[in-house]
Design a protein around this motif. Structure first.
Motif, PDB file in Angstrom:
ATOM      1  N   LEU A 252      23.991  25.737  12.675  1.00 46.79           N
ATOM      2  CA  LEU A 252      23.609  27.042  12.127  1.00 46.79           C
ATOM      3  C   LEU A 252      24.474  27.374  10.912  1.00 46.79           C
ATOM      4  O   LEU A 252      23.992  27.952   9.935  1.00 46.79           O
ATOM      5  CB  LEU A 252      23.743  28.125  13.195  1.00 46.79           C
ATOM      6  N   GLY A 253      25.743  26.993  10.961  1.00 45.62           N
ATOM      7  CA  GLY A 253      26.627  27.182   9.808  1.00 45.62           C
ATOM      8  C   GLY A 253      26.195  26.337   8.623  1.00 45.62           C
ATOM      9  O   GLY A 253      26.210  26.798   7.472  1.00 45.62           O
ATOM     10  N   GLN A 254      25.792  25.094   8.895  1.00 40.24           N
ATOM     11  CA  GLN A 254      25.300  24.227   7.828  1.00 40.24           C
ATOM     12  C   GLN A 254      24.022  24.788   7.215  1.00 40.24           C
ATOM     13  O   GLN A 254      23.844  24.772   5.985  1.00 40.24           O
ATOM     14  CB  GLN A 254      25.042  22.821   8.384  1.00 40.24           C
ATOM     15  N   LEU A 255      23.128  25.274   8.078  1.00 39.84           N
ATOM     16  CA  LEU A 255      21.875  25.861   7.599  1.00 39.84           C
ATOM     17  C   LEU A 255      22.149  27.047   6.672  1.00 39.84           C
ATOM     18  O   LEU A 255      21.530  27.176   5.607  1.00 39.84           O
ATOM     19  CB  LEU A 255      21.032  26.305   8.789  1.00 39.84           C
ATOM     20  N   LYS A 256      23.080  27.887   7.064  1.00 40.87           N
ATOM     21  CA  LYS A 256      23.423  29.053   6.233  1.00 40.87           C
ATOM     22  C   LYS A 256      23.983  28.608   4.894  1.00 40.87           C
ATOM     23  O   LYS A 256      23.642  29.172   3.839  1.00 40.87           O
ATOM     24  CB  LYS A 256      24.431  29.947   6.961  1.00 40.87           C
ATOM     25  N   TRP A 257      24.832  27.592   4.901  1.00 40.96           N
ATOM     26  CA  TRP A 257      25.412  27.076   3.654  1.00 40.96           C
ATOM     27  C   TRP A 257      24.313  26.595   2.712  1.00 40.96           C
ATOM     28  O   TRP A 257      24.288  26.964   1.527  1.00 40.96           O
ATOM     29  CB  TRP A 257      26.372  25.923   3.976  1.00 40.96           C
ATOM     30  N   VAL A 258      23.389  25.799   3.237  1.00 39.12           N
ATOM     31  CA  VAL A 258      22.315  25.274   2.390  1.00 39.12           C
ATOM     32  C   VAL A 258      21.451  26.413   1.860  1.00 39.12           C
ATOM     33  O   VAL A 258      21.141  26.473   0.660  1.00 39.12           O
ATOM     34  CB  VAL A 258      21.450  24.264   3.173  1.00 39.12           C
ATOM     35  N   GLN A 259      21.068  27.328   2.738  1.00 37.48           N
ATOM     36  CA  GLN A 259      20.154  28.381   2.308  1.00 37.48           C
ATOM     37  C   GLN A 259      20.839  29.389   1.385  1.00 37.48           C
ATOM     38  O   GLN A 259      20.195  29.939   0.488  1.00 37.48           O
ATOM     39  CB  GLN A 259      19.533  29.054   3.531  1.00 37.48           C
ATOM     40  N   ASP A 260      22.129  29.608   1.552  1.00 43.55           N
ATOM     41  CA  ASP A 260      22.852  30.510   0.645  1.00 43.55           C
ATOM     42  C   ASP A 260      23.054  29.887  -0.727  1.00 43.55           C
ATOM     43  O   ASP A 260      22.956  30.569  -1.755  1.00 43.55           O
ATOM     44  CB  ASP A 260      24.223  30.875   1.229  1.00 43.55           C
ATOM     45  N   ASP A 261      23.353  28.575  -0.752  1.00 43.15           N
ATOM     46  CA  ASP A 261      23.785  27.938  -1.999  1.00 43.15           C
ATOM     47  C   ASP A 261      22.695  27.129  -2.707  1.00 43.15           C
ATOM     48  O   ASP A 261      22.796  26.903  -3.916  1.00 43.15           O
ATOM     49  CB  ASP A 261      24.975  27.007  -1.736  1.00 43.15           C
ATOM     50  N   TYR A 262      21.669  26.681  -1.977  1.00 41.83           N
ATOM     51  CA  TYR A 262      20.721  25.743  -2.573  1.00 41.83           C
ATOM     52  C   TYR A 262      19.259  26.151  -2.459  1.00 41.83           C
ATOM     53  O   TYR A 262      18.400  25.521  -3.072  1.00 41.83           O
ATOM     54  CB  TYR A 262      20.917  24.342  -1.962  1.00 41.83           C
ATOM     55  N   MET A 263      18.944  27.186  -1.691  1.00 39.06           N
ATOM     56  CA  MET A 263      17.555  27.632  -1.613  1.00 39.06           C
ATOM     57  C   MET A 263      17.171  28.366  -2.892  1.00 39.06           C
ATOM     58  O   MET A 263      17.901  29.245  -3.352  1.00 39.06           O
ATOM     59  CB  MET A 263      17.335  28.543  -0.402  1.00 39.06           C
ATOM     60  N   ILE A 264      16.019  28.016  -3.459  1.00 41.76           N
ATOM     61  CA  ILE A 264      15.576  28.669  -4.699  1.00 41.76           C
ATOM     62  C   ILE A 264      14.287  29.454  -4.512  1.00 41.76           C
ATOM     63  O   ILE A 264      13.896  30.229  -5.384  1.00 41.76           O
ATOM     64  CB  ILE A 264      15.415  27.656  -5.845  1.00 41.76           C
ATOM     65  N   TYR A 265      13.607  29.255  -3.369  1.00 40.94           N
ATOM     66  CA  TYR A 265      12.444  30.084  -3.059  1.00 40.94           C
ATOM     67  C   TYR A 265      12.266  30.155  -1.551  1.00 40.94           C
ATOM     68  O   TYR A 265      12.393  29.154  -0.848  1.00 40.94           O
ATOM     69  CB  TYR A 265      11.155  29.530  -3.680  1.00 40.94           C
ATOM     70  N   ASN A 266      11.964  31.364  -1.063  1.00 44.98           N
ATOM     71  CA  ASN A 266      11.720  31.589   0.358  1.00 44.98           C
ATOM     72  C   ASN A 266      10.555  32.567   0.483  1.00 44.98           C
ATOM     73  O   ASN A 266      10.658  33.721   0.069  1.00 44.98           O
ATOM     74  CB  ASN A 266      12.973  32.165   1.024  1.00 44.98           C
ATOM     75  N   TYR A 267       9.450  32.086   1.032  1.00 43.89           N
ATOM     76  CA  TYR A 267       8.278  32.956   1.165  1.00 43.89           C
ATOM     77  C   TYR A 267       8.577  34.202   1.990  1.00 43.89           C
ATOM     78  O   TYR A 267       7.923  35.236   1.829  1.00 43.89           O
ATOM     79  CB  TYR A 267       7.105  32.179   1.759  1.00 43.89           C
ATOM     80  N   CYS A 268       9.576  34.106   2.850  1.00 45.77           N
ATOM     81  CA  CYS A 268       9.912  35.240   3.716  1.00 45.77           C
ATOM     82  C   CYS A 268      10.687  36.349   2.995  1.00 45.77           C
ATOM     83  O   CYS A 268      11.030  37.364   3.614  1.00 45.77           O
ATOM     84  CB  CYS A 268      10.715  34.759   4.923  1.00 45.77           C
ATOM     85  N   THR A 269      10.980  36.151   1.722  1.00 47.33           N
ATOM     86  CA  THR A 269      11.599  37.218   0.929  1.00 47.33           C
ATOM     87  C   THR A 269      10.743  37.602  -0.276  1.00 47.33           C
ATOM     88  O   THR A 269      11.191  38.372  -1.131  1.00 47.33           O
ATOM     89  CB  THR A 269      13.002  36.802   0.436  1.00 47.33           C
ATOM     90  N   ASP A 270       9.516  37.078  -0.317  1.00 50.26           N
ATOM     91  CA  ASP A 270       8.650  37.313  -1.475  1.00 50.26           C
ATOM     92  C   ASP A 270       7.735  38.518  -1.194  1.00 50.26           C
ATOM     93  O   ASP A 270       6.561  38.367  -0.841  1.00 50.26           O
ATOM     94  CB  ASP A 270       7.821  36.061  -1.758  1.00 50.26           C
ATOM     95  N   PHE A 271       8.285  39.702  -1.382  1.00 50.20           N
ATOM     96  CA  PHE A 271       7.543  40.924  -1.082  1.00 50.20           C
ATOM     97  C   PHE A 271       6.375  41.133  -2.049  1.00 50.20           C
ATOM     98  O   PHE A 271       5.362  41.737  -1.683  1.00 50.20           O
ATOM     99  CB  PHE A 271       8.481  42.128  -1.114  1.00 50.20           C
ATOM    100  N   LYS A 272       6.500  40.635  -3.288  1.00 47.68           N
ATOM    101  CA  LYS A 272       5.391  40.764  -4.238  1.00 47.68           C
ATOM    102  C   LYS A 272       4.177  39.976  -3.776  1.00 47.68           C
ATOM    103  O   LYS A 272       3.036  40.396  -3.970  1.00 47.68           O
ATOM    104  CB  LYS A 272       5.836  40.269  -5.626  1.00 47.68           C
ATOM    105  N   ARG A 273       4.426  38.860  -3.178  1.00 45.50           N
ATOM    106  CA  ARG A 273       3.333  38.004  -2.701  1.00 45.50           C
ATOM    107  C   ARG A 273       2.667  38.580  -1.455  1.00 45.50           C
ATOM    108  O   ARG A 273       1.482  38.350  -1.221  1.00 45.50           O
ATOM    109  CB  ARG A 273       3.894  36.610  -2.413  1.00 45.50           C
ATOM    110  N   PHE A 274       3.439  39.287  -0.660  1.00 48.83           N
ATOM    111  CA  PHE A 274       2.919  39.850   0.585  1.00 48.83           C
ATOM    112  C   PHE A 274       3.120  41.371   0.596  1.00 48.83           C
ATOM    113  O   PHE A 274       3.929  41.905   1.369  1.00 48.83           O
ATOM    114  CB  PHE A 274       3.630  39.226   1.789  1.00 48.83           C
ATOM    115  N   PRO A 275       2.385  42.084  -0.263  1.00 48.73           N
ATOM    116  CA  PRO A 275       2.602  43.538  -0.375  1.00 48.73           C
ATOM    117  C   PRO A 275       2.253  44.297   0.907  1.00 48.73           C
ATOM    118  O   PRO A 275       2.750  45.407   1.121  1.00 48.73           O
ATOM    119  CB  PRO A 275       1.676  43.943  -1.532  1.00 48.73           C
ATOM    120  N   GLN A 276       1.416  43.717   1.753  1.00 46.04           N
ATOM    121  CA  GLN A 276       1.044  44.387   3.003  1.00 46.04           C
ATOM    122  C   GLN A 276       2.049  44.112   4.123  1.00 46.04           C
ATOM    123  O   GLN A 276       1.875  44.599   5.241  1.00 46.04           O
ATOM    124  CB  GLN A 276      -0.354  43.920   3.440  1.00 46.04           C
TER     125      GLN A 276
END
Length: 285
Positions: A252-276
């Motif tokens: 879980l710590g490794q996952l957080k490191w990757v997602q904090d430092d190397y993730m460049i897109y996450n559909y789960c934070t794209d509020f413009k794409r999912f306005p509803q």
């Protein structure tokens, strides 16, 4: 003299077992080259496979087996140099209009710029669950291991054993989960310069062709699989701990490191794409 003969016999037996192991784990045994008219090839007595892309065609292959859950590893070395406009796809997929799919896609880039690792999960023919990452190494300089761990609890995407993404089974919250449709493994190297690099702004430079991606060290020891649609899916009864694996505290710590430092897109934070409202699974991670 007898001891020497015994030692020689043991050495011959060990060599034979090594040869048997090589044969049974080979690309010849596990995959079929499906398209490309000679642009995909197997070398090194079945231990290396390459796909190439030129202006006429790309190439690809698929597994002989179908899988319903498994921990599946493949070492891949991606197209080096100016790979803009190329996509190396490595994924599992079932058939039919309501297919399930688990995707790794590697979007090429201009020389010196990072590859984009694109991931997605489809259930019942519906995807739209994209997460994208840069990698913390040059994926063209050497082989790296890309793993799908798919079991009834979650799908874990791993790179060199480090988890980068988890798609949990959220059926309890009304989210479909791939668990009934066996999938084959597919991989291909193909032209996608209408969208792959910077949204299609950067096109393939064909003066660099042919482009090539390489594969080795395929491992599906931990899996439930079948070789024919007429067979039941069978599991390796001696090695099923992967079947109920979730991330431990260190992972879980490794996952957080990757997602904090190397993730460049996450559909789960794209509020413009999912306005509803964001997809249901985004609220149950």
């Amino acid at each position: 003299m007898a001891a020497s003969a015994t030692k020689q016999s043991l050495l011959m037996l060990a060599s034979l077992l090594v040869l048997i192991g090589v044969a049974t784990g080979s690309f010849y045994d596990n995959f079929d080259i499906t398209w490309g008219a000679g642009r995909a090839n197997i070398f090194e007595t079945g231990q290396l496979l390459t796909c190439t892309l030129d202006k006429i065609s790309g190439s690809g292959f698929q597994s002989k087996k179908e899988y319903l859950f498994g921990k599946i590893d493949m070492k891949i070395k991606l197209v080096a140099g100016n790979s803009a406009g190329t996509v190396t796809a490595y994924y599992l997929s079932s058939k039919g209009e309501k297919w399930d799919e688990i995707d790794f896609e590697f979007l090429g880039n201009v020389t010196g710029q990072p590859y984009v690792l694109h991931t997605n999960v489809f259930t019942g023919g519906i995807g739209n669950r994209e997460m994208q990452f840069y990698l913390w190494f040059d994926p063209t300089a050497d082989f790296h291991t890309y793993t799908v761990l798919w079991n009834p609890l979650n799908i874990i995407f791993l790179v060199d054993g480090i988890p980068i993404r988890v798609f949990k089974n959220n059926e309890a919250n009304g989210v479909a989960y791939p668990k009934n449709q066996p999938m084959k493994i597919y991989s291909s190297l193909w032209e996608a310069d209408d969208w792959a690099t910077q949204g299609g702004k950067v096109k393939i430079d064909w003066t660099n062709a042919p482009f090539s991606a390489s594969y080795k060290s395929f491992n599906d020891v931990d899996c439930c699989s079948r070789t024919s649609i007429w067979d039941w899916v069978t599991c390796n009864a001696n090695s099923n701990s992967w079947m109920w694996t979730t991330l431990n505290a260190n992972q879980l710590g490794q996952l957080k490191w990757v997602q904090d430092d190397y993730m460049i897109y996450n559909y789960c934070t794209d509020f413009k794409r999912f306005p509803q409202g964001l997809p249901t699974e985004c609220n149950h991670n």
